[in-house]
Motif scaffolding. Structure first.
Motif, mmCIF file in Angstrom:
data_model
loop_
_atom_site.group_PDB
_atom_site.id
_atom_site.type_symbol
_atom_site.label_atom_id
_atom_site.label_comp_id
_atom_site.label_asym_id
_atom_site.label_seq_id
_atom_site.Cartn_x
_atom_site.Cartn_y
_atom_site.Cartn_z
ATOM 1 N N GLY A 1 -2.128 -1.933 7.015
ATOM 2 C CA GLY A 1 -3.481 -0.911 7.620
ATOM 3 C C GLY A 1 -3.360 -0.950 8.987
ATOM 4 O O GLY A 1 -3.069 -1.818 9.704
ATOM 5 N N HIS B 1 -5.481 0.386 -4.237
ATOM 6 C CA HIS B 1 -4.213 0.489 -4.033
ATOM 7 C C HIS B 1 -3.422 1.409 -5.215
ATOM 8 O O HIS B 1 -2.437 1.407 -5.012
ATOM 9 N N GLY C 1 -2.449 1.179 3.270
ATOM 10 C CA GLY C 1 -1.480 1.131 2.189
ATOM 11 C C GLY C 1 -0.225 1.829 2.729
ATOM 12 O O GLY C 1 0.882 2.186 2.096
ATOM 13 N N SER C 2 0.029 1.944 4.043
ATOM 14 C CA SER C 2 1.136 2.456 4.678
ATOM 15 C C SER C 2 1.444 1.882 6.046
ATOM 16 O O SER C 2 0.408 1.783 6.850
ATOM 17 N N THR D 1 -0.423 -5.549 1.619
ATOM 18 C CA THR D 1 -0.913 -3.950 2.297
ATOM 19 C C THR D 1 -1.224 -3.831 3.526
ATOM 20 O O THR D 1 -1.874 -4.401 4.206
ATOM 21 N N LYS E 1 -7.153 6.927 3.453
ATOM 22 C CA LYS E 1 -7.700 7.261 4.665
ATOM 23 C C LYS E 1 -9.268 7.256 4.585
ATOM 24 O O LYS E 1 -9.840 8.388 3.772
ATOM 25 N N GLN F 1 -1.266 6.515 -1.595
ATOM 26 C CA GLN F 1 -1.173 5.894 -0.291
ATOM 27 C C GLN F 1 -0.938 6.884 0.857
ATOM 28 O O GLN F 1 -0.123 7.378 0.601
ATOM 29 N N PRO F 2 -1.138 6.608 2.089
ATOM 30 C CA PRO F 2 -2.412 5.699 2.322
ATOM 31 C C PRO F 2 -3.567 6.061 2.264
ATOM 32 O O PRO F 2 -3.942 7.474 1.993
#
Ligand code: HAM
Length: 413
Positions: free
Chosen positions: A301, A97, A134-135, A299, A104, A101-102
């Motif tokens: 995902g 983290h 993360g997004s 978080t 991938k 972010q994100p």
């Protein structure tokens, strides 16, 4: 003597299938790589608890399908039934983290589920899997769906249907599940025993049932998609708008139930029109609570996985073929070294080259050239002949260098 066989539900991957698999993974890496997804690997076995918590205690996977064993220290381990829980575990363990972010990533490899084997369903199977952690940006949901469709397209898996839905967030879902439970209780007598048994733990599974009475009840059941919160509805609206803008057709399917508990918001599944009962080529969705559930910071995902065996089944034998080779054959003994060096020279020039290496007659060699799909055969004897395998036309080359020039001009390389 005992005859050994591969264990039930597993398969040996022989040539040329193994090559086609490799090619499929290459295509995956290429398509995902161009969208910023990096390859990543996690262990094939993990702490059993990871899957119990990640995939969900009430799922078929955890209840019935895990290959679980104890190691010599008495720890319970499980062969991974899927990739997402392990990748999220690694994301937390390695403080990912803190990266931009994100994050991938994609992976490919073997997965294990103790299911009843049938066409397209195995106990050891192979998945390609992509995750963006993360997004909660809806472009990620849409991007991932389009990338999977692109992989199917390049692999030649043929026509498939995209089923799409949104499950909302856990709160909306909890309220909805109460509503659904009350509805099902009121019509309990019409439901199958299995659905009744699971009514408290997982009433959503009723949408999956084949039982006619249950299906009739479900036709009028309340739908989660009509109960989404404003945020979730907006998020889903944006995912849909992006897919629409990209010209990606899909069917809204509020009965879409995925076999894993971690999903929130977007869920989707691609179904092949070429496969039978096991038609799901791949699927996935958003899992905004999973990392936290596994002990990490809150978080979001999103990701998917697709079954490599099913993709190859749908693609058929002719898909993912490699380029056709040059075949080098011998009309007279003593040309072996010339042929050996010519093969090397042609490979350096970028051609695939196979040559006679089993002492066949010339007739047998030409048959072999056909079998390997050669587009051109070079016949070395007193002269050097270049034969176009398509037209059958045969011409003499002046020398070895001339062969290269002539081969370049034959269509079909
Ligand atoms: P899944 O739908 O359980 O999702 O599996 C994805 C794909 O793996 C299926 O669509 C199917 O093609 C293949 N597959 C599953 N089980 C078998 C089997 N027994 N034999 C052959 N192929 C099989 C997941 O695994 C999620 N982890 C996907 C995901 C990633 N969601 C978010 N991120």
């Amino acid at each position: 003597m005992k005859k050994f066989q591969a264990p039930r539900g597993t398969l040996d991957v022989l040539p040329p299938d193994a090559r086609r698999r490799l090619r499929l993974v290459e295509i995956t890496g290429d398509v995902l790589g161009r969208a910023g997804y990096e390859p990543m690997e996690t262990p094939v076995f993990e702490d059993t608890e990871l899957f119990a918590r990640g995939v969900g205690e009430s799922t078929d996977i955890v209840q019935k399908e895990m290959f679980t064993f104890e190691d010599k220290g008495g720890r319970s381990l499980t062969l991974r039934p899927e990739a997402t829980a392990g990748i999220c575990r690694a994301y937390i363990e390695h403080g990912m983290h803190k990266r931009p972010q994100p994050v991938k990533v994609w992976t490919a490899g073997p997965f294990f589920r103790h299911e009843a084997p049938q066409a397209g369903r195995f106990r050891q199977f192979t998945q390609i899997d992509a995750e963006a952690i993360g997004s909660d940006d809806p472009t990620l949901d849409a991007e991932l769906i389009l990338l999977l469709a692109e992989i199917f397209e390049r692999a030649g898996t043929g026509p498939s249907r995209l089923r799409l839905s949104s499950l909302g967030t856990p709160d909306t879902r909890a309220d909805y599940l109460d509503e659904l439970r009350s509805y099902l209780r009121a019509r309990e007598g019409e439901l199958s025993g299995e659905v009744r048994e699971r009514l408290d733990r997982n009433p959503l599974r009723a949408f999956d049932a084949d039982h006619p009475g249950t299906r009739a009840v479900m036709a009028d059941a309340p739908r989660l998609i009509d109960r989404l919160s404003r945020d979730d509805a907006e998020h889903f609206g944006e995912v849909r708008a992006l897919l629409d803008a990209a010209g990606m057709p899909y069917g809204l399917d509020p009965t879409l139930v995925r076999g894993l508990d971690y999903y929130t918001r977007t869920v989707f599944e691609f179904e092949s029109e070429r496969l039978g009962a096991q038609a799901a080529l791949g699927g996935g969705g958003r899992y905004d609570g999973l990392v936290e559930e596994l002990g990490g910071p809150p978080t979001p995902g999103v990701g998917w996985a697709a079954g490599v065996e099913r993709m190859l089944l749908a693609a058929g034998d002719d898909a993912l073929d490699q380029s056709r080779p040059v075949f080098i054959s011998y009309a007279a003994p003593g040309a072996a070294r010339t042929g050996f060096l010519l093969a090397r020279q042609l490979r350096e020039a970028g051609f695939r080259v196979e040559s006679e290496q089993a002492g066949r007659s010339l007739k047998g060699q030409l048959k072999q050239a056909d079998r390997v799909g050669a587009f051109v055969t070079v016949i070395l004897g007193d002269s050097i002949e270049v034969k176009d395998m398509q037209t059958g036309e045969q011409r003499e080359a002046e020398n070895v260098d001339h062969v290269l020039e002539m081969v370049r001009k034959v269509p079909g390389a």
